[in-house]
Design a protein around this motif. Sequence first.
Motif, short mmCIF file in Angstrom:
data_model
loop_
_atom_site.label_atom_id
_atom_site.label_comp_id
_atom_site.label_asym_id
_atom_site.label_seq_id
_atom_site.Cartn_x
_atom_site.Cartn_y
_atom_site.Cartn_z
N ARG A 154 0.82 -1.21 0.00
CA ARG A 154 0.00 0.00 0.00
C ARG A 154 0.86 1.26 0.00
NH1 ARG A 154 -5.08 -1.43 0.64
NH2 ARG A 154 -5.85 0.55 1.36
N PHE B 33 -1.30 4.49 -1.24
CA PHE B 33 -2.43 4.63 -0.33
C PHE B 33 -1.96 5.05 1.05
CE2 PHE B 33 -4.42 1.24 -3.10
CZ PHE B 33 -5.17 2.16 -3.80
N VAL C 251 -1.76 8.75 -5.51
CA VAL C 251 -2.06 7.45 -6.13
C VAL C 251 -2.41 7.58 -7.61
CG1 VAL C 251 -3.50 5.40 -5.95
CG2 VAL C 251 -3.07 6.78 -3.93
N HIS C 252 -3.30 8.51 -7.91
CA HIS C 252 -3.85 8.55 -9.26
C HIS C 252 -2.86 9.04 -10.30
CE1 HIS C 252 -4.72 12.58 -7.63
NE2 HIS C 252 -4.65 12.99 -8.87
N ILE D 150 0.09 3.06 -12.09
CA ILE D 150 0.26 1.66 -11.73
C ILE D 150 -1.07 0.93 -11.93
CG2 ILE D 150 2.14 1.89 -10.10
CD1 ILE D 150 0.24 2.25 -7.91
N MET E 163 -3.41 -2.30 -10.41
CA MET E 163 -3.48 -3.06 -9.16
C MET E 163 -4.64 -4.04 -9.20
SD MET E 163 -3.08 -1.64 -5.34
CE MET E 163 -3.26 -2.68 -3.89
N PHE F 199 -6.86 -6.16 -6.63
CA PHE F 199 -7.17 -6.24 -5.20
C PHE F 199 -7.61 -7.65 -4.83
CE2 PHE F 199 -7.40 -1.85 -6.26
CZ PHE F 199 -7.04 -1.16 -5.13
N ALA G 55 -12.35 -5.73 -6.28
CA ALA G 55 -12.78 -4.32 -6.36
C ALA G 55 -13.33 -3.97 -7.73
CB ALA G 55 -11.62 -3.38 -5.98
N PHE H 79 -16.24 -2.65 -10.09
CA PHE H 79 -17.33 -1.73 -9.82
C PHE H 79 -18.65 -2.44 -10.12
CE2 PHE H 79 -13.86 1.25 -11.33
CZ PHE H 79 -13.40 1.47 -10.04
N PHE I 35 -12.38 1.73 -17.54
CA PHE I 35 -12.31 2.80 -16.53
C PHE I 35 -10.94 3.50 -16.49
CE2 PHE I 35 -12.22 4.76 -12.38
CZ PHE I 35 -13.50 5.25 -12.24
N PRO I 36 -9.85 2.73 -16.38
CA PRO I 36 -8.56 3.42 -16.33
C PRO I 36 -8.26 4.21 -17.61
CG PRO I 36 -8.26 1.04 -16.41
CD PRO I 36 -9.71 1.29 -16.18
N ALA J 205 -10.59 5.63 -19.54
CA ALA J 205 -11.45 6.82 -19.50
C ALA J 205 -10.87 7.86 -18.55
CB ALA J 205 -12.86 6.43 -19.05
N MET J 206 -10.36 7.40 -17.41
CA MET J 206 -9.80 8.33 -16.44
C MET J 206 -8.55 9.01 -16.97
SD MET J 206 -11.74 8.57 -13.91
CE MET J 206 -13.24 8.11 -14.73
N ARG J 207 -7.90 8.34 -17.93
CA ARG J 207 -6.69 8.94 -18.49
C ARG J 207 -6.99 9.64 -19.80
NH1 ARG J 207 -4.10 3.90 -15.76
NH2 ARG J 207 -3.22 4.95 -13.96
N ARG K 77 -8.42 -5.32 -16.23
CA ARG K 77 -8.56 -3.90 -15.91
C ARG K 77 -7.24 -3.31 -15.42
NH1 ARG K 77 -12.62 -2.07 -11.18
NH2 ARG K 77 -10.94 -3.01 -9.98
N LEU L 246 -13.19 0.17 -3.39
CA LEU L 246 -13.60 0.52 -4.75
C LEU L 246 -13.10 1.91 -5.11
CD1 LEU L 246 -17.27 -0.80 -4.84
CD2 LEU L 246 -15.25 -1.84 -5.86
N GLN M 112 -8.87 5.21 -7.84
CA GLN M 112 -7.73 6.14 -7.78
C GLN M 112 -6.48 5.53 -8.42
OE1 GLN M 112 -7.01 8.07 -4.00
NE2 GLN M 112 -9.18 8.09 -3.56
N MET N 176 -6.48 3.65 -10.79
CA MET N 176 -6.69 3.70 -12.24
C MET N 176 -6.68 5.11 -12.78
SD MET N 176 -9.47 0.75 -12.79
CE MET N 176 -10.16 0.46 -11.22
N GLY N 177 -6.19 6.04 -12.00
CA GLY N 177 -5.97 7.37 -12.54
C GLY N 177 -7.05 8.38 -12.23
N ALA N 178 -7.99 8.04 -11.36
CA ALA N 178 -9.05 8.97 -11.04
C ALA N 178 -8.64 9.82 -9.84
CB ALA N 178 -10.35 8.23 -10.74
N ARG O 143 -13.10 12.54 -8.70
CA ARG O 143 -13.68 11.76 -9.80
C ARG O 143 -13.99 10.34 -9.35
NH1 ARG O 143 -10.77 12.05 -15.46
NH2 ARG O 143 -12.86 11.74 -16.30
#
Lengths: 379, 289
Positions: A61, A66, A86-87, A91, A93, A95, A99, A101, A112-113, A115-117, A160, B179, B184, B186-188, B192
């Motif tokens: 962690r 984290f 973290v974001h 990296i 991960m 879990f 984890a 969604f 998701f990763p 889209a977030m990027r 993911r 979750l 986070q 994953m880049g959020a 977000r």
Amino acid sequence: MFTDKSRSRGTDAPGAGLSLEGIAKHYGSVRAVDDVSLTIEPGQFVTLLGASGSGKTTLLRVIAGFLEPSAGRVLIDGRDVTAVPVHRRNIGMVFQSYALFPHLSVARNIAFPLAMRGMRKAERRELVTQALESVHLPGYEDRMPAQLSGGQRQRVALARAIVSRPSLLLMDEPLGALDRRLREVLQVEILKLSRELGLTVVNVTHDQEEAFTMSDRIALLADGKLVQYASPEEIYTRPVSDVAAGFLGEANLLRGVLTRAADGRLTLPAQDGHVEIDAATAVRSAPDAGDEVVVVVRPWSVGVERLGRDGAEPGAPCWLRGRLSAVIYAGDSQKLIVERPDGSEVVVRRSMDGQFEAAPGEEVLLTWSSRDAVVTTAG
Amino acid sequence: MTSPETGRRLRRPDFWTLAGLPGLLFVLLAFGVPMVTIVVRSLTDPSPENFQFLFTDELFRRSLLRTVYVALLVTGLSVLLGYPYAYAMARSGPVLRTWLMGALLLSFWTSLLVRTFAWGVLLSNTGVVNDLLLDLGVIDQPLPLIRNLFAVLVGMVHVLVPFAILAIYASLRGVDAELEQAAQVMGARPARAFWHVTLPLSMPGVAAGAVLVFVLSLGFYLTPALLGGPADILVSQSIVLQVQQYLDPGVGSAMAVVLLALVLAFLAIASKVVGLGRILGVTGKEGTS
């Protein structure tokens, strides 16, 4: 297998190098992680192995970001990321609970990763398809996580974690919730996938077998401290302490203070037995009389025979006497448990092909070559 | 309760049935009978024309619309104020959580009347807030803090926000904090991660809390009567007026029946979306896998 369009990193160096420098994490007076330093080369698969409470998850962690370490630095590709949130660490991960969604479909979970990027939708779809293929779940895009089995969830979590081609893949007991057979299948798959992608992987587990199967190197942790950081073979054959020996594989640990016999040989005093030491097998400095040592004898190295009626002392350099207390059939091998006169137990492993006649309750003689034992110290 | 020998149960009711009987009887007498009386009265005192009168009465229509409007405002404010509180409670350590929960329940358990009068003391023209501001010279005329919509909203939100908080909290507790961490990684950014993961997953709790607050708001009487202005009359106040001032219990009963029908209709729709058990707090858990 992945087309690299959007990542800023070049395709030539997919995995990052990771260095931990004097990482410590204290909770009040409890040292969850105590001054751990180790270096992981790009593309290596490293397992943090330890019992629960050993600090392995805390360390992971800290690497993920984290937790902020109480002391020390985390470097990814030589860059100090200790203060990077973290974001922004790039990296992946997996879990222990996966984890996933629960409100998003498999495809949207994996996207998701991306889209977030900030990747566009059309590009995401292609990468999601590829990622699902690489974990052998093609066509699962529209399923919801609740509709998947444990193994499938694990694969989706893996897809993911790798879809955005992270420089570092962290896994927190990823296979802990699966049954043994599935675990073995996935161990191989994860290993193959990480090799193909050239990922640097840090895996956390308490399962020594998993650590053995998958790792280039194992970081063995106990009570927050790094006990040994080496290849699985080295930890097995040259454990730096009784802790390391006990954690990796079955081991018979014989403790005592060395004495020097009249002929100059070093021996470990043993009731109803004789244990000679081969100084060449010492892991640390050359042992000498008066040293307190732990002699590690692996169950496979020990030969066993019925004790002769005459009761004469055997001539072998290393032998112990005991009473056979149990014979356990463990698939392809046979496990014998021998009780010594002082109450301790010695475990012996034999392959099933050799015939062995002694029945529980009989007196047996255990012998081994001093070269097959390892002399180490109490950790 | 689930005895396999059903034959025996028929002859001799089990303990829990007997234990529940007095309560059932009480509800029937104290709640069921008056309710039926009101429905009967609305139709017979003097006739069903009571309803006809209501639907043509401009004042009643206005108070009904106003009631819905106030209830919507109270619901919106309760959810907006309650969510952060519930989130803090769900994600904090045991010590802070205990304090937050304690503060919440202290307010929750304090009599509605006491809380409403307390707001009267705070907000009136010679109340604590105005006195302080006057003394400090910030204002030279008392601010109109009471006998208006503002005071009604303050009082009602204060009374109803615990319902929203508890419903949202129950929902948030079911959302694994891991979750958000996964998002986070994953880049959020934290905001977000919250927006894409925690918020949608806690929506059932938000909906349940909102429905509960809305339904309770519709029937509020004491707080709007004590803190509201004479022009801002809600349905509950109209009913009291009909009965006590105009001495027309028939029309008052009809109003009550309309209000009840409104609540039941709304609950029927809401339960299709959210599930009645969740609104009533019978089932607080949800599947998060």
